[in-house]
Design an enzyme around this catalytic site. Structure first.
Site, short mmCIF file in Angstrom:
data_model
loop_
_atom_site.label_atom_id
_atom_site.label_comp_id
_atom_site.label_asym_id
_atom_site.label_seq_id
_atom_site.Cartn_x
_atom_site.Cartn_y
_atom_site.Cartn_z
N ASP A 97 38.92 35.01 47.94
CA ASP A 97 38.70 35.01 49.47
C ASP A 97 37.48 36.00 49.44
O ASP A 97 37.21 36.89 48.91
CB ASP A 97 39.75 35.40 50.44
CG ASP A 97 40.32 36.86 49.92
OD1 ASP A 97 40.66 37.22 48.85
OD2 ASP A 97 40.61 37.69 50.86
N GLU A 111 42.90 38.60 49.52
CA GLU A 111 42.85 40.05 49.04
C GLU A 111 42.57 40.88 50.24
O GLU A 111 43.19 41.98 50.47
CB GLU A 111 41.98 40.28 47.86
CG GLU A 111 42.06 41.62 47.15
CD GLU A 111 41.06 42.60 47.68
OE1 GLU A 111 40.97 43.70 47.46
OE2 GLU A 111 40.20 42.13 48.54
N ASP A 168 36.97 43.18 40.20
CA ASP A 168 36.68 43.47 41.65
C ASP A 168 36.13 44.91 41.92
O ASP A 168 36.52 45.27 43.06
CB ASP A 168 37.96 43.14 42.39
CG ASP A 168 37.59 43.19 44.08
OD1 ASP A 168 36.54 42.69 44.28
OD2 ASP A 168 38.63 43.21 44.59
N ASP A 212 31.30 39.97 46.57
CA ASP A 212 32.79 40.41 46.50
C ASP A 212 33.59 39.44 46.92
O ASP A 212 33.75 39.10 48.35
CB ASP A 212 33.04 41.73 47.41
CG ASP A 212 34.17 42.31 47.56
OD1 ASP A 212 35.16 41.67 46.83
OD2 ASP A 212 34.74 42.77 48.68
ZN LIG Z 1 37.21 42.36 46.49
#
Ligand SMILES: [Zn+2]
Length: 484
Positions: free
Chosen positions: A79, A146, A170, A116
């Site tokens: 996501d 997330e 991440d 991201d």
């Molecule tokens: Zn992230």
């Protein structure tokens, strides 16, 4: 497909990222993206499946001759956060992200880019498809949601993963390894009220505002003022000089934010109003001087208030409430003994609301050490019970305790130094990450997180540095070979 991106190097990672931009995938709307990853993997004859919440797992066998290496999990989240500038027409549920190259960076036109964690996912797709890489047995884990609740990580079933080493992709600063995060838990407190039989008259509203607030984890060590605590202090200091009746207190609006504003309704006979104003002014002057360096915009106002439905508090209750708020902890409780600048444990007095018969208070507490988190919550419980109030500890999420002896960390630090001729940074964050939850479900998992340089994630200014994506890819490939 935005062709400009597909001309960037390394082509295989940018090609996948350009494709990802065309598939809407904000938190809660990851299905199409998950389906795409599954069908892409199956197209490569790799085993791929989704669990009940939509997390995707892909398995890639080891390069021949490397089958006996311990398994490695590459992990990212599907996501993205959808934020746009108000003058941009963009439907995150339908429209492709319009990306462009601006100097050394890739950025979207007025929206979040989704680097991201789209770059991390793109890197995984590139690893799946690249036959030239050398590696041991690989798993790829892509989680949902997330950004809004860590739901995907929370719902992973035990046994879903076989690997014993996990690389989370991440992180947002090239050359820095993240090796820990905080767990957190809220406490809901109810302080019982006794109100007077007769209605209060001559009501005033005292408001404290202009504080900086900020994230209750990442900003907790900045020395900023907590509007609720400071308002209670002003009232408590004034109360000693001039009797008044407190009717209510309100402040804060998010569990994970340091409260920026708080206000109280109080009653005071006209004859004492000037002395009350003078006492509050003195108290605020001290606060303002103490916080001059960090809270230059702090201000307060005392103005007549309209009618309110509740009566004032009886004297003992009022004093008890103000003492209770003063005694409740807020701020840094402990720094990490080995990692400089890292907050290990903290608590945030986040929200206060007044009802007819009770005051509700919410505190959010964080620590990378599970037992220290519980100890900090025990302090909240002790103070609450001493004050004759009730506390309801809510379920929390686990932290990721930094392991400076991690074999994975040692290997990657060495590799980084060999490859780039300098030491990598090692950090932990005082906020929640998926690794905290994954580590709890898979005990003994050796974990680390790294990624290319990104700026302003979660905002329309989000951008990713092009050259750093190239170095990130090179380092990831070398890492897989090293661990294989
Ligand atoms: Zn992230």
């Amino acid at each position: 497909m935005p062709s400009a991106l597909t001309e960037l190097q390394p082509a295989h990672i940018w090609k996948h990222f350009a494709k990802i931009l065309t598939i809407p995938h904000c938190s809660g709307n990851e299905k199409a993206f998950g389906d795409y990853v599954v069908s892409f993997a199956r197209g490569l004859k790799l085993e791929a499946r989704k669990d009940k919440v939509g997390n995707v797992l892909v398995v890639k066998p080891a390069t021949p001759g490397h089958e006996s290496a311990p398994g490695v999990v590459l992990q990212g989240h599907l996501d993205m956060v959808g934020e746009k500038n108000s003058d941009v027409a963009h439907d995150f549920a339908k429209d492709a992200i319009q990306a462009e190259i601006k100097g050394d960076w890739v950025q979207a036109k007025g929206t979040t880019l989704g680097a991201d964690n789209g770059i991390g996912v793109a890197a995984c797709l590139a690893v799946m498809e690249d036959p030239s890489l050398v590696h041991g047995p690989l798993e790829f884990l892509f989680t949902v949601d997330e950004e809004t609740g860590l739901t995907g990580a929370n719902r992973i079933q035990k046994g879903f993963l076989k690997g014993t080493r996990l690389i989370n992709l991440d992180s947002e600063e090239e050359g820095t390894f993240t090796i820990g995060c905080a767990g957190g838990a809220d406490s809901e407190i109810a302080y019982p009220l006794s109100r007077k039989k007769t209605a209060s008259r001559n009501l005033y509203r005292l408001k404290l505002s202009g504080l900086r607030g900020g994230h209750s984890g990442l900003d907790i060590n900045q020395g900023r003022g907590n509007a609720i605590k400071l308002l209670a202090r002003m009232l408590r200091e004034a109360q000693d000089a001039v009797p008044f009746e407190l009717v209510s207190m309100e402040g804060g609006n998010k569990r994970n934010a340091i409260p920026r504003e708080a206000w109280a309704v109080l009653a005071c006979p006209p004859a004492r109003q000037r002395s009350l104003a003078a006492a509050l002014k003195r108290s605020f002057a001290s606060i303002s001087a103490e916080y001059r360096a960090v809270e230059a915009d702090a201000r307060y106002s005392l103005e007549p208030a309209g009618l309110v439905k509740d009566h004032g508090l009886v004297a003992d209750c009022q004093r008890g409430l103000l003492d209770f708020i003063l005694a409740l902890p807020h701020g840094v409780i402990a720094m990490h003994p080995e990692i400089q600048g890292l907050v290990e444990t903290s608590t945030n007095l986040a929200i206060i609301r007044t009802g007819k018969s009770q005051v509700d208070i919410i505190c959010s507490t964080r620590s990378s050490v599970a037992s220290a988190l519980e100890a900090a919550r025990l302090v909240l419980k002790a103070v609450t019970e001493l004050a004759g109030a009730r506390i309801n500890p809510k379920y929390g999420y686990p932290g990721w305790r930094p392991n400076l002896q991690s074999p994975l960390l040692a290997k990657l630090k060495e590799l980084y130094k060999t490859k780039f001729g300098q030491e990598a940074g090692v950090v932990a964050v005082h906020a929640g990450l998926e690794c905290g939850i994954i580590g709890e479900k898979f005990p003994g998992m050796d974990m680390i997180s790294f990624g290319p340089t990104m700026e302003h994630p979660h905002s329309p200014d989000e951008r990713v540095n092009i050259a750093s994506v190239g170095r990130f890819w090179g380092f990831l490939a070398a890492t897989l070979a090293e661990l294989g």
